[in-house]
Scaffold this active site. Structure first.
Site, PDB file in Angstrom:
ATOM      1  N   ASP A  41       2.348  -3.969  12.423  1.00 20.14           N
ATOM      2  CA  ASP A  41       1.145  -3.988  11.595  1.00 20.14           C
ATOM      3  C   ASP A  41       0.576  -5.409  11.572  1.00 20.14           C
ATOM      4  O   ASP A  41       1.312  -6.389  11.492  1.00 20.14           O
ATOM      5  CB  ASP A  41       1.476  -3.519  10.163  1.00 20.14           C
ATOM      6  CG  ASP A  41       0.232  -3.155   9.384  1.00 20.14           C
ATOM      7  OD1 ASP A  41       0.024  -1.952   9.136  1.00 20.14           O
ATOM      8  OD2 ASP A  41      -0.550  -4.069   9.024  1.00 20.14           O
ATOM      9  N   ASN A  99      -0.368   7.864   5.119  1.00 16.96           N
ATOM     10  CA  ASN A  99      -1.463   8.154   4.208  1.00 16.96           C
ATOM     11  C   ASN A  99      -2.412   9.163   4.844  1.00 16.96           C
ATOM     12  O   ASN A  99      -2.823   8.990   5.998  1.00 16.96           O
ATOM     13  CB  ASN A  99      -2.246   6.871   3.896  1.00 16.96           C
ATOM     14  CG  ASN A  99      -1.402   5.885   3.119  1.00 16.96           C
ATOM     15  OD1 ASN A  99      -0.745   6.253   2.147  1.00 16.96           O
ATOM     16  ND2 ASN A  99      -1.392   4.627   3.553  1.00 16.96           N
ATOM     17  N   GLN A 106      -6.155   6.228   2.979  1.00 18.87           N
ATOM     18  CA  GLN A 106      -6.010   6.067   4.433  1.00 18.87           C
ATOM     19  C   GLN A 106      -7.171   5.241   4.960  1.00 18.87           C
ATOM     20  O   GLN A 106      -8.335   5.564   4.724  1.00 18.87           O
ATOM     21  CB  GLN A 106      -5.973   7.433   5.137  1.00 18.87           C
ATOM     22  CG  GLN A 106      -5.755   7.297   6.646  1.00 18.87           C
ATOM     23  CD  GLN A 106      -5.722   8.643   7.371  1.00 18.87           C
ATOM     24  OE1 GLN A 106      -5.833   9.693   6.750  1.00 18.87           O
ATOM     25  NE2 GLN A 106      -5.574   8.594   8.684  1.00 18.87           N
ATOM     26  N   HIS A 112      -0.903   7.841  11.700  1.00 16.57           N
ATOM     27  CA  HIS A 112       0.114   6.806  11.876  1.00 16.57           C
ATOM     28  C   HIS A 112       1.138   6.903  10.766  1.00 16.57           C
ATOM     29  O   HIS A 112       0.819   7.298   9.643  1.00 16.57           O
ATOM     30  CB  HIS A 112      -0.491   5.398  11.908  1.00 16.57           C
ATOM     31  CG  HIS A 112      -1.396   5.084  10.761  1.00 16.57           C
ATOM     32  ND1 HIS A 112      -2.697   5.547  10.677  1.00 16.57           N
ATOM     33  CD2 HIS A 112      -1.199   4.362   9.630  1.00 16.57           C
ATOM     34  CE1 HIS A 112      -3.253   5.119   9.566  1.00 16.57           C
ATOM     35  NE2 HIS A 112      -2.356   4.406   8.899  1.00 16.57           N
ATOM     36  N   HIS A 114       3.852   4.399   8.815  1.00 18.02           N
ATOM     37  CA  HIS A 114       4.330   3.039   8.575  1.00 18.02           C
ATOM     38  C   HIS A 114       5.854   3.096   8.464  1.00 18.02           C
ATOM     39  O   HIS A 114       6.397   3.980   7.784  1.00 18.02           O
ATOM     40  CB  HIS A 114       3.814   2.501   7.233  1.00 18.02           C
ATOM     41  CG  HIS A 114       2.329   2.415   7.105  1.00 18.02           C
ATOM     42  ND1 HIS A 114       1.644   1.213   7.158  1.00 18.02           N
ATOM     43  CD2 HIS A 114       1.383   3.374   6.906  1.00 18.02           C
ATOM     44  CE1 HIS A 114       0.350   1.441   6.985  1.00 18.02           C
ATOM     45  NE2 HIS A 114       0.165   2.742   6.825  1.00 18.02           N
TER      46      HIS A 114
HETATM   47  P1  5GP Z   1      -3.525   3.049   6.287  1.00 19.52           P
HETATM   48  O1  5GP Z   1      -4.070   2.487   5.015  1.00 19.52           O
HETATM   49  O2  5GP Z   1      -4.590   3.728   7.111  1.00 19.52           O
HETATM   50  O3  5GP Z   1      -2.318   3.903   6.098  1.00 19.52           O
HETATM   51  O4  5GP Z   1      -2.976   1.808   7.110  1.00 19.52           O
HETATM   52  C1  5GP Z   1      -3.673   1.168   8.129  1.00 19.52           C
HETATM   53  C2  5GP Z   1      -2.842  -0.020   8.564  1.00 19.52           C
HETATM   54  O5  5GP Z   1      -3.371  -0.481   9.794  1.00 19.52           O
HETATM   55  C3  5GP Z   1      -2.841  -1.197   7.594  1.00 19.52           C
HETATM   56  O6  5GP Z   1      -1.505  -1.488   7.186  1.00 19.52           O
HETATM   57  C4  5GP Z   1      -3.465  -2.340   8.407  1.00 19.52           C
HETATM   58  O7  5GP Z   1      -2.874  -3.591   8.143  1.00 19.52           O
HETATM   59  C5  5GP Z   1      -3.234  -1.888   9.832  1.00 19.52           C
HETATM   60  N1  5GP Z   1      -4.226  -2.378  10.777  1.00 19.52           N
HETATM   61  C6  5GP Z   1      -5.572  -2.347  10.630  1.00 19.52           C
HETATM   62  N2  5GP Z   1      -6.176  -2.865  11.712  1.00 19.52           N
HETATM   63  C7  5GP Z   1      -5.182  -3.218  12.576  1.00 19.52           C
HETATM   64  C8  5GP Z   1      -5.196  -3.810  13.879  1.00 19.52           C
HETATM   65  O8  5GP Z   1      -6.224  -4.110  14.465  1.00 19.52           O
HETATM   66  N3  5GP Z   1      -3.986  -4.024  14.446  1.00 19.52           N
HETATM   67  C9  5GP Z   1      -2.805  -3.685  13.819  1.00 19.52           C
HETATM   68  N4  5GP Z   1      -1.669  -3.946  14.490  1.00 19.52           N
HETATM   69  N5  5GP Z   1      -2.769  -3.142  12.597  1.00 19.52           N
HETATM   70  C10 5GP Z   1      -3.949  -2.907  11.982  1.00 19.52           C
END
Ligand code: 5GP
Length: 130
Positions: A41, A99, A106, A112, A114
């Site tokens: 991440d 999420n 999300q 995805h 985590h």
């Molecule tokens: P969500 O809130 O959708 O479950 O989590 C999205 C995750 O994607 C977040 O933890 C955020 O830090 C990660 N993320 C967003 N943009 C990027 C990116 O460009 N590269 C990587 N490696 N992680 C990302």
């Protein structure tokens, strides 16, 4: 408000993880299989914070669980477990979290999971502040 792709549950191929899969933006890759990709991440919240994504175009767990093939699902689950073992957190403990949609905040509309670990993470869900 910025569109996330979650409003309609139709897959938007311009999402950031689709760009990573196409090699248009870089990622710190952890492992890759026939159907899955794992990478760090960009804003880690724990010492181990790896994202595991399917290579297929699925918006979220809702989409993936309904439409993915058995091969994709098996590959994905095994990859999540392997990522945790390879990161050294299978013994100390880890949390896998995904999420789906607005109530879960999300942000990226490509399914995805985590994988959090490397420290005590605390209770499962924060209580609302009301
Ligand atoms: P969500 O809130 O959708 O479950 O989590 C999205 C995750 O994607 C977040 O933890 C955020 O830090 C990660 N993320 C967003 N943009 C990027 C990116 O460009 N590269 C990587 N490696 N992680 C990302």
């Amino acid at each position: 408000m910025k569109a996330t792709g979650l409003e309609t549950m139709t897959y938007d191929p311009s999402n950031i993880f689709a760009k990573i899969l196409r090699g248009e933006i870089p990622c710190k890759k952890v492992t890759e299989t026939a159907h899955s990709l794992a990478f760090h991440d960009i804003r880690p919240q724990t010492p181990v914070h790896v994202l595991v994504i399917p290579k297929g175009a699925y918006v979220s767990m809702d989409d993936f669980s309904a439409k993915a093939s058995e091969a994709e699902i098996v590959d994905f689950v095994r990859t999540v477990g392997k990522v945790a073992r390879d990161a050294g957190v299978a013994e100390s403990g880890y949390r896998m979290l995904s999420n789906h949609g607005a109530d879960a905040n999300q942000e990226v509309a490509h399914f995805h999971v985590h994988v959090f670990g490397g420290r005590r993470i605390g209770r499962m869900v924060e209580r609302p502040h009301d």
